[in-house]
Design an enzyme around this catalytic site. Structure first.
Site, short mmCIF file in Angstrom:
data_model
loop_
_atom_site.label_atom_id
_atom_site.label_comp_id
_atom_site.label_asym_id
_atom_site.label_seq_id
_atom_site.Cartn_x
_atom_site.Cartn_y
_atom_site.Cartn_z
N ALA A 147 -6.94 -4.67 -6.46
CA ALA A 147 -5.78 -5.86 -5.71
C ALA A 147 -5.43 -4.67 -4.91
CB ALA A 147 -4.82 -6.61 -6.36
N VAL A 168 -5.81 -0.21 -6.95
CA VAL A 168 -5.28 -0.41 -5.97
C VAL A 168 -5.68 -0.32 -4.47
CG1 VAL A 168 -3.22 -0.38 -4.30
CG2 VAL A 168 -2.68 0.10 -7.27
N LYS A 169 -5.82 -1.62 -3.82
CA LYS A 169 -7.39 -0.70 -2.67
C LYS A 169 -5.95 -1.07 -1.68
CE LYS A 169 -10.04 -4.34 -2.18
NZ LYS A 169 -10.86 -5.80 -1.95
N VAL A 170 -5.88 -0.09 -0.56
CA VAL A 170 -5.71 0.13 0.57
C VAL A 170 -6.74 0.75 1.88
CG1 VAL A 170 -3.91 2.36 1.65
CG2 VAL A 170 -4.30 1.71 -1.13
#
Length: 220
Positions: free
Chosen positions: A58, A84-86
């Site tokens: 996400a 975690v998508k950044v």
């Protein structure tokens, strides 16, 4: 190789997890918004749809490094092992470094160039997601970007993986795998196309017809 679905459709994930050897599910803010369920609801549902197994991804919404780190902590409070998508912006690179120091796994997303992707891996991203079709749409070569990025990571950041995204056809996905890409995430329509061959249905129907004609039944 790791195969992911790029969706927040819980019903589809549950159905396709019976068929595909899924490594997990990826999402982004647009996908979550389209499903109209808040993260604290849909992420546990997706986790359950995969039988409590597989990795979930996400994305942060903040645009500053500190805000992204706070978003990441919130996401980890929903699903403890979420990736975690950044977005790989200047602030995103700083956030990836900070999250690496906290032991939070990240994926560098919104990657449009091999150098951009390499920087995210060097900053500490576990996965790097080039947007294959979107690169093509801007006049570049998505497959060449994946090829270049794969080689760069292999030489300079071997612990990171390319997780190619943004596909419109199964051919694009297969070309990425042929280029050495370790992971892909497929939208539902492309995933369905990979297992939908009218000629196969016709062949099975002919087998049944011939068997029925010879033995009066369709069972062994």
């Amino acid at each position: 190789m790791e195969l992911y679905l790029d969706t927040s459709d819980v019903v589809a994930v549950k159905a396709l997890s019976r068929i595909f050897p899924l490594a997990g599910v990826t999402t982004n803010p647009s996908i979550i918004a389209a499903g109209k369920k808040p993260l604290e609801v849909v992420l546990p549902e997706l986790h359950e749809a995969m039988g409590g197994q597989g990795r979930l991804f996400a994305q942060v919404m903040a645009t500053t490094a500190e805000g992204m780190v706070n978003d990441a902590r919130k996401l980890r409070s929903i699903i403890a092992d979420i990736v975690v998508k950044v977005p790989v912006t200047t602030e995103g690179l700083a956030a990836i470094k900070m999250l690496k120091a906290e032991g939070i796994p990240t994926l560098g997303t919104a990657v449009y160039g091999a150098a951009q992707g390499l920087l995210s891996a060097l900053a500490g991203a576990e996965y790097v997601a080039p947007y294959v079709n979107r690169i093509d749409a801007q006049g570049g070569s998505g497959i060449q970007t994946v090829t270049d990025l794969h080689q760069l990571l292999k030489m300079h950041a071997p612990r990171a993986k390319v997780l190619a995204a943004s596909f419109k056809t199964p051919r694009q996905a297969l070309d990425c795998l042929l280029a050495g890409c370790e992971s892909i995430t497929l939208p539902l329509d492309v995933a369905q196309q990979m297992i939908s061959y009218p000629a196969v249905d016709a062949a099975v129907a002919k087998f049944e017809q011939d068997w029925q004609g010879a033995f009066g039944r369709t069972s062994i």
